[in-house]
Design a protein around this motif. Structure first.
Motif, PDB file in Angstrom:
ATOM      1  N   LYS A  52       0.834  -1.195   0.000  1.00 41.50           N
ATOM      2  CA  LYS A  52       0.000   0.000   0.000  1.00 41.50           C
ATOM      3  C   LYS A  52       0.873   1.250   0.000  1.00 41.50           C
ATOM      4  O   LYS A  52       2.047   1.226   0.381  1.00 41.50           O
ATOM      5  CB  LYS A  52      -0.927  -0.007   1.217  1.00 41.50           C
ATOM      6  N   ASN A  53       0.270   2.318  -0.443  1.00 40.07           N
ATOM      7  CA  ASN A  53       0.981   3.596  -0.487  1.00 40.07           C
ATOM      8  C   ASN A  53       1.308   4.023   0.949  1.00 40.07           C
ATOM      9  O   ASN A  53       0.405   4.157   1.781  1.00 40.07           O
ATOM     10  CB  ASN A  53       0.097   4.644  -1.164  1.00 40.07           C
ATOM     11  N   PRO A  54       2.587   4.243   1.269  1.00 37.64           N
ATOM     12  CA  PRO A  54       2.963   4.545   2.656  1.00 37.64           C
ATOM     13  C   PRO A  54       2.763   5.992   3.053  1.00 37.64           C
ATOM     14  O   PRO A  54       2.931   6.331   4.240  1.00 37.64           O
ATOM     15  CB  PRO A  54       4.454   4.193   2.683  1.00 37.64           C
ATOM     16  N   PHE A  62      10.296   5.263  -0.257  1.00 39.82           N
ATOM     17  CA  PHE A  62      10.434   5.023  -1.698  1.00 39.82           C
ATOM     18  C   PHE A  62      11.324   3.808  -1.949  1.00 39.82           C
ATOM     19  O   PHE A  62      11.009   2.947  -2.771  1.00 39.82           O
ATOM     20  CB  PHE A  62      11.007   6.265  -2.392  1.00 39.82           C
ATOM     21  N   GLU A  63      12.429   3.737  -1.226  1.00 35.59           N
ATOM     22  CA  GLU A  63      13.350   2.610  -1.413  1.00 35.59           C
ATOM     23  C   GLU A  63      12.711   1.293  -1.000  1.00 35.59           C
ATOM     24  O   GLU A  63      12.918   0.267  -1.661  1.00 35.59           O
ATOM     25  CB  GLU A  63      14.634   2.859  -0.623  1.00 35.59           C
ATOM     26  N   ASN A  64      11.932   1.298   0.066  1.00 34.09           N
ATOM     27  CA  ASN A  64      11.247   0.070   0.496  1.00 34.09           C
ATOM     28  C   ASN A  64      10.254  -0.420  -0.556  1.00 34.09           C
ATOM     29  O   ASN A  64       9.960  -1.619  -0.638  1.00 34.09           O
ATOM     30  CB  ASN A  64      10.519   0.308   1.821  1.00 34.09           C
ATOM     31  N   ASP A  85      15.680  17.520   6.878  1.00 37.63           N
ATOM     32  CA  ASP A  85      16.497  16.305   6.966  1.00 37.63           C
ATOM     33  C   ASP A  85      15.659  15.104   7.403  1.00 37.63           C
ATOM     34  O   ASP A  85      15.772  14.009   6.830  1.00 37.63           O
ATOM     35  CB  ASP A  85      17.656  16.513   7.945  1.00 37.63           C
ATOM     36  N   ALA A  86      14.816  15.311   8.428  1.00 37.90           N
ATOM     37  CA  ALA A  86      13.983  14.203   8.919  1.00 37.90           C
ATOM     38  C   ALA A  86      12.989  13.765   7.854  1.00 37.90           C
ATOM     39  O   ALA A  86      12.785  12.560   7.637  1.00 37.90           O
ATOM     40  CB  ALA A  86      13.252  14.627  10.194  1.00 37.90           C
ATOM     41  N   TYR A  87      12.380  14.729   7.184  1.00 41.83           N
ATOM     42  CA  TYR A  87      11.419  14.374   6.142  1.00 41.83           C
ATOM     43  C   TYR A  87      12.108  13.700   4.959  1.00 41.83           C
ATOM     44  O   TYR A  87      11.583  12.760   4.360  1.00 41.83           O
ATOM     45  CB  TYR A  87      10.641  15.604   5.671  1.00 41.83           C
ATOM     46  N   SER A  88      13.292  14.174   4.627  1.00 37.19           N
ATOM     47  CA  SER A  88      14.038  13.584   3.513  1.00 37.19           C
ATOM     48  C   SER A  88      14.350  12.116   3.785  1.00 37.19           C
ATOM     49  O   SER A  88      14.174  11.248   2.914  1.00 37.19           O
ATOM     50  CB  SER A  88      15.328  14.373   3.272  1.00 37.19           C
ATOM     51  N   ASP A  89      14.796  11.811   5.006  1.00 37.74           N
ATOM     52  CA  ASP A  89      15.086  10.415   5.366  1.00 37.74           C
ATOM     53  C   ASP A  89      13.825   9.563   5.310  1.00 37.74           C
ATOM     54  O   ASP A  89      13.843   8.424   4.817  1.00 37.74           O
ATOM     55  CB  ASP A  89      15.688  10.362   6.772  1.00 37.74           C
ATOM     56  N   PHE A  90      12.727  10.099   5.816  1.00 36.03           N
ATOM     57  CA  PHE A  90      11.448   9.385   5.847  1.00 36.03           C
ATOM     58  C   PHE A  90      10.957   9.071   4.430  1.00 36.03           C
ATOM     59  O   PHE A  90      10.578   7.934   4.112  1.00 36.03           O
ATOM     60  CB  PHE A  90      10.422  10.255   6.595  1.00 36.03           C
ATOM     61  N   ILE A  91      10.981  10.081   3.569  1.00 35.22           N
ATOM     62  CA  ILE A  91      10.500   9.919   2.200  1.00 35.22           C
ATOM     63  C   ILE A  91      11.389   8.956   1.423  1.00 35.22           C
ATOM     64  O   ILE A  91      10.907   8.032   0.752  1.00 35.22           O
ATOM     65  CB  ILE A  91      10.421  11.291   1.493  1.00 35.22           C
ATOM     66  N   THR A  92      12.705   9.162   1.519  1.00 35.25           N
ATOM     67  CA  THR A  92      13.652   8.306   0.794  1.00 35.25           C
ATOM     68  C   THR A  92      13.498   6.850   1.199  1.00 35.25           C
ATOM     69  O   THR A  92      13.483   5.941   0.356  1.00 35.25           O
ATOM     70  CB  THR A  92      15.095   8.772   1.047  1.00 35.25           C
ATOM     71  N   SER A  93      13.364   6.607   2.503  1.00 31.21           N
ATOM     72  CA  SER A  93      13.242   5.246   3.018  1.00 31.21           C
ATOM     73  C   SER A  93      12.005   4.546   2.467  1.00 31.21           C
ATOM     74  O   SER A  93      12.075   3.387   2.030  1.00 31.21           O
ATOM     75  CB  SER A  93      13.197   5.286   4.551  1.00 31.21           C
TER      76      SER A  93
END
Length: 372
Positions: free
Chosen positions: A2-4, A231-233, A221-229
């Protein structure tokens, strides 16, 4: 998968971005016996933070936790209705003894609460059935005082009570809360000037009655890590520059970032990173989705209100619309006319203000108007 990137509701810590310090602070204040005034602009994530805080084990195990949204309420009777319904909804899952205790105490509400085929209570009251809100409210606070575990009650959009037609609602609630030593309250509000006045003015009943948390944007920075993670998952990629661009477009406002990330994730393709171009496409999708809504909104505005709203959109988000330069540039009639239109737009929750500056709180409306 599902869309996270969720745009509504709370679905657990996996889908909740950061707010570690705010969660720790809010939890600490509550367990140490403090009421809390939680303030921020709309869609910054106040309600999500409350749900996340309520999901913490310490609160789950030791408190009854109630969330009451009173944004749409117009009277004391409607507030009482929402409060009673929220309490019964939570107690239904806590066992028969717990919800029976509430029904026994809330005698004025009892006739509107029936049992379904499984023996579970159902809230069958209509708002108009609350004939004596003062009595019903008194019974609800009797229950909160008598509950077998301490209670935490979050009232969302608390500033709404200032518009009720009844006199002295603030004083009435303050009196009940002062006498209720078994419950602590979160007063959540998005109209910061009104909330600030309620809790910081010596002339108001809630003066210095709560600790204050002003919710700021989640860091880039926190949002960037959250979004990147996420997408990668999902097997996708997103460029750091695209995240920064999106973050800056919405000034870190949580809901809008979640909405655009939701669109980007739905559009994403394997081995094709999402970049700034895709962010602009996603924003256009989100804005166009609201076209009919915004067309209807504009149709309900007067000519002066419409002209001012378009001028606000085209001049940026940090301006003084009553200045002579602004009035001249956008061919507005006069400062007094602008003031009247501003008041009307604020009343309709289209425009908000901070430190004497006015802006359109809905970013999608802001971008939609700029395309006109």
């Amino acid at each position: 998968m599902k869309n996270p990137f969720l745009t509504y509701g709370y679905h657990g810590p996996e889908y909740f971005c950061d707010r570690a310090e705010e969660t720790k602070r809010l939890t600490s204040l509550l367990v140490n016996g403090n009421h809390v005034a939680l303030m921020s602009p709309r869609r910054m994530g106040k309600t999500g933070l409350i749900y996340h805080c309520f999901a913490q084990q310490e609160l789950q195990e030791n408190y009854y936790l109630f969330i009451v949204d009173i944004y749409a309420t117009k009277s004391l009777a409607e507030l009482t209705y929402q409060l009673g319904r929220s309490i019964l909804s939570v107690l239904k899952s806590k066992g028969r003894k717990n919800w029976e205790r509430f029904i026994q105490i809330a005698g004025s509400l009892r006739t509107g609460i029936t049992l379904d085929a499984l023996g579970q209570p159902s809230w069958n009251l209509e708002i108009g059935d609350i004939q004596t809100p003062n009595i019903s409210l008194d019974e609800i606070f009797q229950y909160l005082r008598a509950a077998d575990k301490p209670c935490i009650v979050a009232i969302d959009e608390f500033q709404s009570i200032t518009d009720y037609p009844e006199q002295n609602v603030e004083a009435l609630l303050r009196t009940y809360i002062q006498k209720c030593n078994n419950a602590w309250f979160i007063f959540s509000g998005s109209k910061r000037h009104m909330m600030g006045e309620m809790f910081s003015s010596p002339a108001r009943p809630f003066y210095q009655s709560a600790s204050t948390i002003s919710l700021k944007p989640i860091s880039l920075d926190a949002y960037s890590d959250f979004i990147t993670s996420h997408f990668e998952n999902g097997g996708f990629k997103i460029e750091k520059e695209a995240i920064r661009y999106m973050y800056e477009k919405f000034e870190g406002t949580t809901w809008y970032i979640q909405k655009i990330c939701n669109e980007l994730y739905a559009m994403a393709e394997k081995n094709q990173p999402c970049g700034i171009k895709e962010v602009d496409i996603a924003i256009n999708y989100a804005v166009e989705e609201k076209d009919d809504t915004y067309q209807d909104l504009m149709a309900r505005l007067s000519v002066n209100q419409k002209t001012l709203l378009i001028a606000l959109a085209r001049s940026g988000r940090d301006i003084k619309p009553t200045s002579g330069d602004f009035i001249k540039k956008y061919h507005l009639s006069s400062a007094s006319s602008v003031q009247r239109s501003l008041a009307a737009l604020q009343e309709k929750d289209i425009v908000t203000s901070s430190a004497g500056k006015y802006y359109i709180y809905d970013y999608f409306l802001y971008y939609w108007l700029n395309k006109r």
